[in-house]
Each structure stands twice: as C-alpha cells, then as structure tokens.
Design a protein around this motif. Structure first.
Motif, PDB file in Angstrom:
ATOM      1  N   HIS A   1       0.605  -1.242   0.131  1.00 30.46           N
ATOM      2  CA  HIS A   1       0.162  -0.254  -0.489  1.00 30.46           C
ATOM      3  C   HIS A   1       0.832   1.266  -0.317  1.00 30.46           C
ATOM      4  N   ASN A   2       1.789   1.311   0.612  1.00 29.79           N
ATOM      5  CA  ASN A   2       3.007   2.319   0.880  1.00 29.79           C
ATOM      6  C   ASN A   2       4.521   2.592  -0.655  1.00 29.79           C
TER       7      ASN A   2
ATOM      8  N   LYS B   1     -14.257   0.820  -7.155  1.00 30.44           N
ATOM      9  CA  LYS B   1     -13.586   1.168  -6.943  1.00 30.44           C
ATOM     10  C   LYS B   1     -14.181   2.840  -6.207  1.00 30.44           C
ATOM     11  N   ARG B   2     -15.144   3.192  -7.275  1.00 36.06           N
ATOM     12  CA  ARG B   2     -15.850   4.736  -6.569  1.00 36.06           C
ATOM     13  C   ARG B   2     -16.728   5.120  -5.998  1.00 36.06           C
TER      14      ARG B   2
ATOM     15  N   LYS C   1       6.366   5.681  -1.644  1.00 39.02           N
ATOM     16  CA  LYS C   1       5.382   6.830  -2.289  1.00 39.02           C
ATOM     17  C   LYS C   1       5.096   7.694  -1.215  1.00 39.02           C
ATOM     18  N   VAL C   2       5.008   7.591   0.297  1.00 37.72           N
ATOM     19  CA  VAL C   2       4.219   8.832   1.407  1.00 37.72           C
ATOM     20  C   VAL C   2       5.205   8.672   1.563  1.00 37.72           C
ATOM     21  N   MET C   3       5.198   9.734   3.585  1.00 42.09           N
ATOM     22  CA  MET C   3       5.682  10.066   3.933  1.00 42.09           C
ATOM     23  C   MET C   3       5.444   8.996   5.508  1.00 42.09           C
TER      24      MET C   3
ATOM     25  N   LEU D   1       2.294   9.052   7.885  1.00 41.76           N
ATOM     26  CA  LEU D   1       1.716   9.835   8.751  1.00 41.76           C
ATOM     27  C   LEU D   1       0.488  10.524   8.551  1.00 41.76           C
ATOM     28  N   GLU D   2       0.353  11.313   7.151  1.00 42.88           N
ATOM     29  CA  GLU D   2      -0.327  11.480   6.584  1.00 42.88           C
ATOM     30  C   GLU D   2      -1.285  11.011   5.595  1.00 42.88           C
ATOM     31  N   GLY D   3      -2.433  11.459   5.019  1.00 40.24           N
ATOM     32  CA  GLY D   3      -3.175  11.307   3.766  1.00 40.24           C
ATOM     33  C   GLY D   3      -4.670  10.725   4.136  1.00 40.24           C
ATOM     34  N   THR D   4      -4.453  10.712   2.808  1.00 35.84           N
ATOM     35  CA  THR D   4      -6.656  10.307   2.947  1.00 35.84           C
ATOM     36  C   THR D   4      -6.491   9.003   3.019  1.00 35.84           C
TER      37      THR D   4
ATOM     38  N   LYS E   1      -4.152   8.277  11.857  1.00 35.79           N
ATOM     39  CA  LYS E   1      -4.138   8.136  12.729  1.00 35.79           C
ATOM     40  C   LYS E   1      -5.209   7.157  13.488  1.00 35.79           C
TER      41      LYS E   1
ATOM     42  N   HIS F   1     -15.155  11.574   2.133  1.00 31.56           N
ATOM     43  CA  HIS F   1     -14.679  11.073   1.224  1.00 31.56           C
ATOM     44  C   HIS F   1     -14.814  11.281   0.516  1.00 31.56           C
ATOM     45  N   PHE F   2     -14.051  11.275  -0.939  1.00 30.88           N
ATOM     46  CA  PHE F   2     -14.623  11.913  -2.107  1.00 30.88           C
ATOM     47  C   PHE F   2     -15.221  10.826  -2.819  1.00 30.88           C
TER      48      PHE F   2
ATOM     49  N   LYS G   1      -7.583  12.836  11.704  1.00 26.14           N
ATOM     50  CA  LYS G   1      -7.035  11.957  10.679  1.00 26.14           C
ATOM     51  C   LYS G   1      -7.028  11.027   9.923  1.00 26.14           C
TER      52      LYS G   1
END
Lengths: 202, 248
Positions: free
Chosen positions: A17-18, A105-106, A29-31, A44-47, A128, A74-75, A125
């Motif tokens: 996933h990351n 996926k939508r 691909k993430v922080m 640490l961050e993300g949707t 978390k 959420h979108f 968030k």
C-alpha cells in the motif's frame, strides 16, 4: 527503531500500500514511519483508503427509494441500501456501518447500519485511527473506561462520543492523534487519565 | 542585448557576493496552514511563497472527473503587492496561467494519479514577495506541501534556475540577474534518478553551456532536497523531542 521516510526514498518493504517498485528497486511513496524490524511503513498523513469490512461513521445526506447517501468526509460516494422499508432513517442522522463492497473503486456500499443518537461527532486524521484504536482495542477501551464515554470509531476519521466525561475523552483522543508517532504514548495517556480521575474525586 | 545593462559580475563575484554555483539562502517550514491538508512556506532569498494542497477531494465541476485517474489543478498567483512592477491587479494573467500549466505538468508526472481515480488534487502557490525564480521556488514549496498532505507520489521534486551572464554559467538567478542576463533556464528535477520534469529557456545556450548548467543544477539540487526533507521531518521530530527530553 523507527525512522521517517519520504517519497522517493529507497526502502526494503513488502507493504504494497505504501511502496512502489521501479526497475526492481523499492521506493516509498508516502511520508511515513519505517520500521526496519518488520519492514513496514506507517503513513503519517493521507486520506482514508476504504477496505471491505471496515467500520465507518457517516451522516445521512439524502434518501431515494430506500437508498441512502452518506457523508463520510471522503471523495468516494457512500451508499447504504436498506431493505427495511418500515424503519426510515432521517436526513442528518449519524450512523455507523460496515463496508460490504466497493464498486468500480468509486462507490462504497455499506450494510448493517447502527443508529447513533445524540452525542458528539469529531473528526481526526484517518491515518491516526489505527493508533487511536490501539492494539486489540486497548487505547480506545482505556479512554472509554476512564471517562465513562461510549466511543464509536469510524475508519474514515469520524468519531462519535456520548455520555460520561465527553470533553476529557475528546482531549485524550486528540492528544493520541497529535502524538501518534511518539513512543511511550500509552503510558502518557494513562497517566493523564488517572490524573483527571483523581482530581474529580478530590 | 539591452542598452545600459548593469555590470552583473564584478571581480568574479555576483552582485550579492555569491559565487557562480552558490544558492541564495533557503528556509522552508512545513505544515503552516491548519485548514489545508498540506502546506509549506518558503523563503528563498527575497522570495516569500506560500503553498497549500487540498485533496484528494471531489472534482468540481463534476464533468471534469476522470474515472481512471486523479486530476491535478495548480494555481500559481502573485499577490498584487509582491513585486515592484507589473503586478498592479490581482487574479490570473497571461504569465500566471502559463506557470500554472507547467507546474501542473510537473506534478502530474510524480503524483500517483491512478490511485485516486475520479478525484481532484488542488495545489495553490501564492507568491507574497517575488525576487526572481518564483516558479522554481513555488514548485519546491508545493512539493513539500504535497508530501505533507500525504499524497502518494514517486519523488520529492525540487526546482532551480540556471542562467548565463556574459560567458559564465550561474545558478539561482535573482531579479536583476534574471532581467539582464543572456539566458535564464528554470528546471524541475525528480532527484531519485534525475528525471527532468520542467525545462524552460529564455535566451540561448550552446550545447556545452547546457551540459554545464544541468550539472550545476543537479549539484545545487542536493542542497535544496536536504532542506525540503529537513522541513518535513521537523513537523514530527519537534513533537517527539518534547517528550524524549523529559524522559517520559
């Protein structure tokens, strides 16, 4: 020992996933926090990324022919298809539900709605949430028992609270959100909760 | 060549005392805006730029939604008070629209668009004070803001401009150098394997000059990258240090 990795950094992880793979080299691909011992990356961050079986909390937005549309911050669209036509859920009501299916996926389809009456809704968030729940529910249970609050956690980042010492429960939850990446968090939260408990007694 | 051109290089030094390959001082602070999902503030020489990222969120207007990938929308704008000249009114002008477009192209190539199908990622770059090289500084700040928002991307992009003054290749041109130099070339690079994501040129360079300029950009990029990473890590290490020093 955990270290912070940033997008494009080489890592040795199988956490699909990351990470992403390019020319047989693995990059993050993430922080996130990279744990070398079990090769995992915790973003640490993300949707919120929906998965089948997740519990979510949402607000009913509209209803048409027994299909409810939920606002889950959420979108993706979130729908609840109800087969119980005798019991109507009104717009603006807060419910918790389980994800049954993700179409194309939508569109997220949820089932088993549970009404949440009264109470307070807060947003944190989504990354978390696993820390707020804790390993085997320990963190959420601890806050719940000390403050006497009923807490329902949605994986999408919405948390519903009712009864007991709600302001202190919210403060504790927000502190977990803020310090989720710092070691020794459980002890600090426990200390804080005990302090509150003693001060209300005396 | 313009008339009454000022002398830009005196005794082998530039007007502000820098050598040919030296950058201006860069300071980045991440996570400065609470309402945005990710944000960054950069002070690069005289440039002061704020970048904010929102998303992934619902596409607006809805018919722009792409069911296979996310849509990136960048908006570069200069505040009316940002510069000594030209920017008398607010809102997009010809130059801002162009920069917004090239910035969008930069980030479309690093963000993993297929992971957020049908969504939109908004990037806002607001120049509060401009002193040459604002598009490069804007891209550098926006890429920090994107990482701070937790958007999945392949790399942390940086950008810097190279140029030619007389016979010398210099890096990171400021406003005066930009106006009177013989060539100005902003570049955006993904440092992982030095992919070039943006290359614009105002003026002309020979083949040898271009090679030299690119190698100087990559050399300077190492420093910019480390400042970006430092800024992102500081958001989290700052909270951690508070407790580690207490021994709790």
């Amino acid at each position: 020992m955990k270290q912070i990795v940033l997008p494009g950094e080489k890592v040795d992880s199988r956490d699909r996933h990351n990470i992403y793979v390019e020319h047989s080299t693995t990059y993050s691909k993430v922080m996130g926090l990279y744990d070398k011992q079990n090769n995992s990356i915790i973003p640490l961050e993300g949707t919120y990324v929906p998965h089948v079986g997740d519990n979510i909390v949402g607000i009913i937005e509209s209803e048409k022919n027994g299909v409810y549309e939920l606002d889950i911050q959420h979108f993706d669209r979130c729908l609840l298809i109800s087969d119980r036509h005798d019991e109507l859920i009104e717009n603006g009501e807060v419910i918790s539900a389980t994800i049954r299916d993700i179409e194309n996926k939508r569109t997220i389809i949820v089932e088993m709605p549970r009404r949440l009456r009264g109470g307070v809704l807060i947003q944190v968030k989504p990354t978390k949430i696993p820390r707020i729940i804790g390993r085997n529910d320990t963190m959420a249970k601890m806050i719940s028992t000390y403050t006497g609050t009923h807490i329902v956690i949605g994986m999408n980042g919405l948390i519903w609270l009712d009864g007991g010492d709600v302001p202190h429960a919210i403060e504790a939850l927000l502190r977990v959100e803020r310090e989720a990446h710092v070691e020794g968090l459980t002890n600090r939260i426990k200390l804080m909760l005990e302090e509150w408990k003693n001060s209300t007694k005396g | 060549m313009k008339a009454n051109k000022p002398e830009l290089i005196v005794d082998g030094k530039r007007l502000d005392g820098r050598g040919f390959g030296d950058l201006r001082s860069i300071k980045i602070t991440a996570n400065v805006l609470d309402n945005a999902d990710g944000s960054a503030y950069i002070e690069w020489g005289g440039n002061k730029i704020l970048a904010a990222v929102y998303g992934p969120k619902e596409v607006f207007p809805k018919h722009f939604a792409d069911p296979t990938k996310a849509r990136v929308k960048c908006r570069y704008s200069m505040a009316p008070f940002s510069s000594l000249e030209e920017h008398g009114r607010s809102g997009p002008n010809r130059r801002a629209i162009e920069i917004s477009k090239v910035t969008t192209n930069v980030f479309e190539n690093v963000i993993m668009l297929s992971e957020f199908p049908g969504s939109e990622i908004d990037v806002f770059i607001e120049v509060l004070q401009g002193d040459g090289g604002t598009r490069a500084a804007g891209i550098t700040a926006a890429s920090v803001a994107l990482a701070n928002a937790g958007i999945h991307m392949k790399d942390l992009v940086y950008a810097v401009s190279a140029g030619k003054i007389g016979e010398d290749i210099v890096i990171d041109l400021n406003k005066i150098e930009d106006n009177y130099s013989d060539c100005d070339m902003p570049m955006a690079i993904a440092p992982r394997n030095n992919d070039v994501l943006l290359l614009q040129m105002d003026g002309g360079l020979s083949k040898e000059d271009l090679k030299k300029a690119v190698s100087m950009v990559i050399e300077a990029g190492k420093k910019i990258s480390s400042v970006q990473k430092e800024a992102l890590k500081k958001v989290y290490t700052g909270i951690a240090e508070k407790y580690e020093s207490n021994g709790v």
